[in-house]
Design a protein around this motif. Structure first.
Motif, PDB file in Angstrom:
ATOM      1  N   SER A  93       0.664  -0.858   0.535  1.00  0.00           N
ATOM      2  CA  SER A  93      -0.384  -0.113  -0.238  1.00  0.00           C
ATOM      3  C   SER A  93       1.019   1.333  -0.066  1.00  0.00           C
ATOM      4  N   GLU A  94       1.999   1.094   0.704  1.00  0.00           N
ATOM      5  CA  GLU A  94       2.743   2.259   0.716  1.00  0.00           C
ATOM      6  C   GLU A  94       3.231   2.570  -0.602  1.00  0.00           C
ATOM      7  N   ILE A  95       3.965   1.444  -1.309  1.00  0.00           N
ATOM      8  CA  ILE A  95       4.380   1.538  -2.488  1.00  0.00           C
ATOM      9  C   ILE A  95       3.478   1.843  -3.362  1.00  0.00           C
ATOM     10  N   LYS A  96       2.519   1.788  -3.581  1.00  0.00           N
ATOM     11  CA  LYS A  96       1.359   2.321  -3.971  1.00  0.00           C
ATOM     12  C   LYS A  96       0.695   3.765  -4.305  1.00  0.00           C
ATOM     13  N   ILE A  97       1.607   4.257  -3.439  1.00  0.00           N
ATOM     14  CA  ILE A  97       0.701   5.819  -2.904  1.00  0.00           C
ATOM     15  C   ILE A  97       2.648   6.065  -3.043  1.00  0.00           C
ATOM     16  N   ALA A 100       2.110   6.702  -6.394  1.00  0.00           N
ATOM     17  CA  ALA A 100       1.532   8.033  -7.194  1.00  0.00           C
ATOM     18  C   ALA A 100       1.651   8.699  -7.035  1.00  0.00           C
ATOM     19  N   ASN A 101       2.347   9.324  -6.409  1.00  0.00           N
ATOM     20  CA  ASN A 101       2.857  10.534  -6.204  1.00  0.00           C
ATOM     21  C   ASN A 101       4.597  10.775  -6.881  1.00  0.00           C
ATOM     22  N   GLU A 104       2.313  11.449 -10.012  1.00  0.00           N
ATOM     23  CA  GLU A 104       1.832  12.689  -9.847  1.00  0.00           C
ATOM     24  C   GLU A 104       2.550  13.844 -10.214  1.00  0.00           C
ATOM     25  N   GLU A 105       4.496  13.452  -9.494  1.00  0.00           N
ATOM     26  CA  GLU A 105       5.360  14.771 -10.196  1.00  0.00           C
ATOM     27  C   GLU A 105       5.808  14.094 -11.441  1.00  0.00           C
ATOM     28  N   GLN A 106       5.562  13.348 -11.986  1.00  0.00           N
ATOM     29  CA  GLN A 106       6.028  13.438 -13.031  1.00  0.00           C
ATOM     30  C   GLN A 106       5.120  14.219 -13.607  1.00  0.00           C
ATOM     31  N   ASN A 107       3.950  14.084 -14.318  1.00  0.00           N
ATOM     32  CA  ASN A 107       3.556  14.497 -14.696  1.00  0.00           C
ATOM     33  C   ASN A 107       3.005  16.390 -14.512  1.00  0.00           C
ATOM     34  N   SER A 108       3.014  17.033 -13.246  1.00  0.00           N
ATOM     35  CA  SER A 108       3.776  18.085 -13.228  1.00  0.00           C
ATOM     36  C   SER A 108       5.056  17.946 -13.794  1.00  0.00           C
TER      37      SER A 108
END
Length: 314
Positions: A93-97, A100-101, A104-108
């Motif tokens: 679960s921590e790895i998934k989070i 995801a972060n 998101e950073e890559q998209n930013s």
């Protein structure tokens, strides 16, 4: 010579036979009142008929104990495995989070890179425009000059003009902002900066604070001097100029910071626009094309479209 002996137990008086002594006839084992011989016979231990069953039961108990121990160990191992699985799920679960972060950073970062690419493209377009203008001016100057000294002088003047335009792209001019009533210079600057930021933030909420700002011209209590606002990036100035119609205060006008040559060019274009309008031409307006003001003819059906932004009517 050896004596001839009778075999053991051959005497008839003792009633013995063979090699074993019959102790039942001796007086040592006879009681004085009872003639019955007192012979104690050793009792043999009879075999237990349940011994095999008991042995099997003992083996079964031993095996059951081993099975119970194995079951207890298996239960402990199962509990440990369950705890490990729970821990692995939490880590997943921590790895998934984290993933995801990272996404998101890559998209930013991609969005920022796209903005940078767009800015570079705009800058390249302006550079190409400046180069074309410079080439045109050079051709005109070369045609009108005779000596190499004159060519060098005008070339330096053109380069200086281009540099000054590049610096002024980061600035805006605000007109109509009342003068501060503070007597101290420092207090007046603080008050005017607060008023300027109030106007700018209403136009462009994400605008950073300017690098510096100051009034143009000498102080006159009867007049309101224009304010020159300098930013670190031309992108901020562009955003404010594009949305200057959202200025909340009436009487506040915002302009780009133009060089004297640019202002002179604009005055000539305004005069041309006025003359052509007086001669009967209609739907004329001034529009910036690649940073250069030009007179164009607008189409009536497109008068409300976004393509008309940036156009300035007389």
């Amino acid at each position: 010579m050896s004596e001839i002996r009778s075999p053991t137990g051959s005497a008839s008086s003792c009633q013995r036979s063979g090699s074993l002594t019959n102790l039942s006839n001796t007086k040592f084992f006879l009681d004085s009142d009872d003639s019955t011989p007192k012979v104690t016979l050793r009792k043999r231990k009879e075999p237990d008929e349940y011994s095999e069953i008991k042995k099997e039961l003992s083996d079964i108990h031993g095996k059951m104990d081993k099975i119970m121990n194995f079951l207890m160990e298996s239960t402990a191992n199962t509990q440990k495995i369950s705890e490990d699985v729970t821990l692995i799920k939490e880590q997943m679960s921590e790895i998934k989070i984290s993933v995801a972060n990272v996404i998101e950073e890559q998209n930013s970062v991609k969005c920022e890179l796209k903005e940078v690419q767009n800015s570079l493209q705009i800058s390249n377009t302006k550079i190409e425009t400046f180069e074309l203008e410079l080439q045109e001016v050079k051709e005109k100057v070369v045609g009108s000059l005779n000596s190499p000294a004159d060519i060098t002088y005008h070339s330096e003047a053109i380069i200086t003009e281009l540099r000054e335009r590049n610096v002024r792209e980061n600035n805006i001019i605000i007109r109509g902002l009342p003068e501060s009533s503070a007597t101290e210079v420092k207090e007046r600057l603080i008050s005017e900066k607060a008023e300027v930021m109030k106007i700018i933030r209403n136009i462009y909420n994400e605008s950073p604070e300017p690098v510096k700002l100051f009034r143009l011209g000498k102080y006159d209590s009867a007049k309101s001097r224009p304010v020159k606002v300098c930013f670190a990036s031309k992108d901020v100035a562009i955003q404010i100029l594009r949305n200057k119609k959202n200025a909340p205060t009436d009487g506040i006008n915002i302009y780009s910071d133009q060089t004297p040559a640019q202002r002179l060019l604009m005055e000539k274009i305004k005069e041309e626009l006025k003359l052509r309008s007086q001669n009967g031409e209609q739907d004329l307006t001034i529009k910036y094309t690649k940073g250069v003001p030009k007179i164009i003819t607008t189409v009536q059906k497109n008068s409300n479209r976004s393509g008309k932004q940036g156009a300035m009517k007389l």
